[in-house]
Design a protein around this motif. Structure first.
Motif, short mmCIF file in Angstrom:
data_model
loop_
_atom_site.label_atom_id
_atom_site.label_comp_id
_atom_site.label_asym_id
_atom_site.label_seq_id
_atom_site.Cartn_x
_atom_site.Cartn_y
_atom_site.Cartn_z
N GLU A 301 0.83 -1.20 0.00
CA GLU A 301 0.00 0.00 0.00
C GLU A 301 0.87 1.25 0.00
OE1 GLU A 301 -3.90 1.98 2.13
OE2 GLU A 301 -2.85 0.39 3.20
N ARG A 304 1.76 2.11 -3.44
CA ARG A 304 0.68 2.84 -4.13
C ARG A 304 0.72 4.32 -3.76
NH1 ARG A 304 -4.97 0.64 -2.58
NH2 ARG A 304 -5.64 2.15 -4.18
N TRP A 382 -10.24 4.56 -3.05
CA TRP A 382 -9.08 3.86 -2.47
C TRP A 382 -9.56 2.62 -1.71
CZ3 TRP A 382 -4.02 5.34 -3.28
CH2 TRP A 382 -3.02 4.72 -2.51
#
Length: 462
Positions: A301, A304, A382
């Motif tokens: 994550e 990202r 998200w």
């Protein structure tokens, strides 16, 4: 020094509140707040409670509804609990409209997740990060300041101010770098020492410079980028050696300059730009990701987040925002407002544009402008609606909040007389019993089991 790759975090969000009928205000904020909190007061005899999901919901100074998330240990988890605050307040707003109707008052209740009202009054969104007690917060904070002063470039919510579009709502409200003040001279980092845990081990770093975000990717970038910088500082990982001569004087010029080229004076007399500070910090974060312990927020994550961070800086450098105009709040909003501005042939200060600016922050998912964009595929996600609904109903299971949630379920089902705060669980009758939870990482505790058993044993007794 103790290091915490798995980080406890929380966000406190204040909302603007009003009631309209036929485009005009029909109640004062105080009156609206009374209707909004009527079900809360009826059930709990207080307007300051902990909810079923172990978060805090309350009425703050100035009649601002506020929601403080339960303790979270990852970015996506924190985002879900932040959005759960919108979800819960939407429910209260619907009940308030029904109560107003029963009193023969025809009005819609609006809650705005922004930071400035029409009179220029500011209300905040505060970030909390657990850090080691061994760190000196003032010096630690000063190392963070170059990043936080320039962070608005990547996570500002944007607004129309005095006939121009600026990228941050809070930049104009902050006047110090690091201090214990919160209102008159708001700092970027508040040093008030309230760890909500073992004060020998922990400090709570209270960041009050950020904007409230509607966009999920922007929220993730705001929290994730800050988390990466804190991790690097705490681990002693090399960061750009940037010491600004006077950080706070640059915060408003940066808000007015979406190119990121605001010149910033260094302590040694040299200069740099806001964009260069962000890029240098991001470059360090990329290197940190290669060795970062994969705990708390998963490194996948974080990757990202780093990708979005780089794409946002590239967009600012090139002034081609097509790659992030569905992800970054101020970019989404500016694009929308520019379309209306050009269509209407008006200047930035036009009342219609200001109305659109405000409506962007309406948290009602059927009415709010941001959520209209989201439904049309013009604002990216998200997390999912299921994540938010689950967060609204249950506490985080990976932090101390799980224990608070179990306790709340038990005492409310039993009708017990109790008190609860971030650290304490207390039953008042028949004999006062208190458990103190000083470690926010703990999810199981025999003392809590015993306290719950005590409540169940005495349920229904005088």
């Amino acid at each position: 020094m103790e290091a915490y790759p798995r980080r406890i975090m929380g966000v406190e969000t204040e909302f603007g509140v009003t009631a309209y009928r036929d485009g005009r205000t029909v109640l004062t904020p105080e009156e609206v707040a009374r209707y909004l909190f009527r079900p809360v007061v009826q059930q709990h005899r207080s307007s300051n409670i902990f909810t079923k999901n172990a978060s805090r919901l309350y009425l703050d100074v100035g009649s601002h509804p506020e929601f403080a998330t339960a303790e979270c240990d990852s970015v996506s988890q924190l985002l879900a609990y932040d959005k759960s605050g919108e979800y819960l307040y939407n429910q209260l707003a619907e009940q308030a409209v029904a109560a107003l109707s029963a009193d023969r008052i025809d009005a819609d209740v609006f809650l705005f997740k922004n930071n400035v009202d029409s009179m220029g009054n500011s209300y905040g969104t505060h970030e909390n990060y657990l850090i080691s007690r061994e760190l000196v917060l003032k010096s630690f904070g000063k190392q963070l300041l170059p990043f936080l002063v320039t962070r608005q470039l990547i996570c500002g919510a944007g607004m129309i101010k005095k006939g121009e579009f600026v990228i941050s709502q809070r930049a104009d409200q902050v006047w110090e770098g690091v201090s214990s003040a919160t209102t008159r001279t708001r700092p970027i980092i508040n040093t008030r020492d309230e760890p909500h845990g073992d004060s020998h081990r922990f400090r709570r770093m209270h960041v009050i410079v950020g904007d409230s975000n509607m966009s999920e990717p922007t929220f993730a970038l705001k929290i994730g980028s800050t988390l990466l910088v804190i991790e690097m500082l705490e681990a002693g990982f090399p960061l750009p050696d940037v010491e600004l001569d006077n950080p706070i004087i640059h915060i408003r010029p940066i808000a007015s300059d979406p190119t990121g080229q605001t010149e910033m004076v260094l302590k040694d007399g040299g200069t740099t730009t806001a964009l260069e500070i962000q890029q240098a910090t991001l470059d360090a974060a990329k290197q940190w990701l290669e060795v970062r312990p994969d705990e708390g927020t998963p490194s996948e994550e974080m990757a990202r987040i780093v990708d979005l961070w780089q794409r946002t800086l590239d967009a600012i450098a090139s002034q081609d925002f097509s790659g992030v105009d569905q992800e970054i709040d101020w970019v989404i909003k500016r694009k929308l407002l520019t379309q209306f501005k050009d269509r209407l042939g008006v200047e930035w200060g036009h009342p219609k544009l200001k109305q659109i600016d405000l409506t962007y922050h309406d948290i009602n998912r059927n009415r709010g402008l941001f959520y209209l964009l989201e439904r049309k595929g013009l604002a990216k996600r998200w997390i999912t609606d299921a994540d938010i609904e689950a967060a609204a109903a249950t506490p985080p299971q990976t932090t101390r909040a799980a224990l608070r949630g179990r306790f709340l379920d038990t005492v409310q089902e039993a009708g017990a007389d109790y008190n609860v705060d971030w650290v304490h669980l207390k039953v008042n009758r028949p004999e006062p019993q208190t458990v103190e939870l000083l470690d926010p990482f703990v999810t199981a505790d025999a003392r809590v089991d015993d306290l719950i058993a005590y409540v169940q044993e005495h349920a229904g007794r005088d």
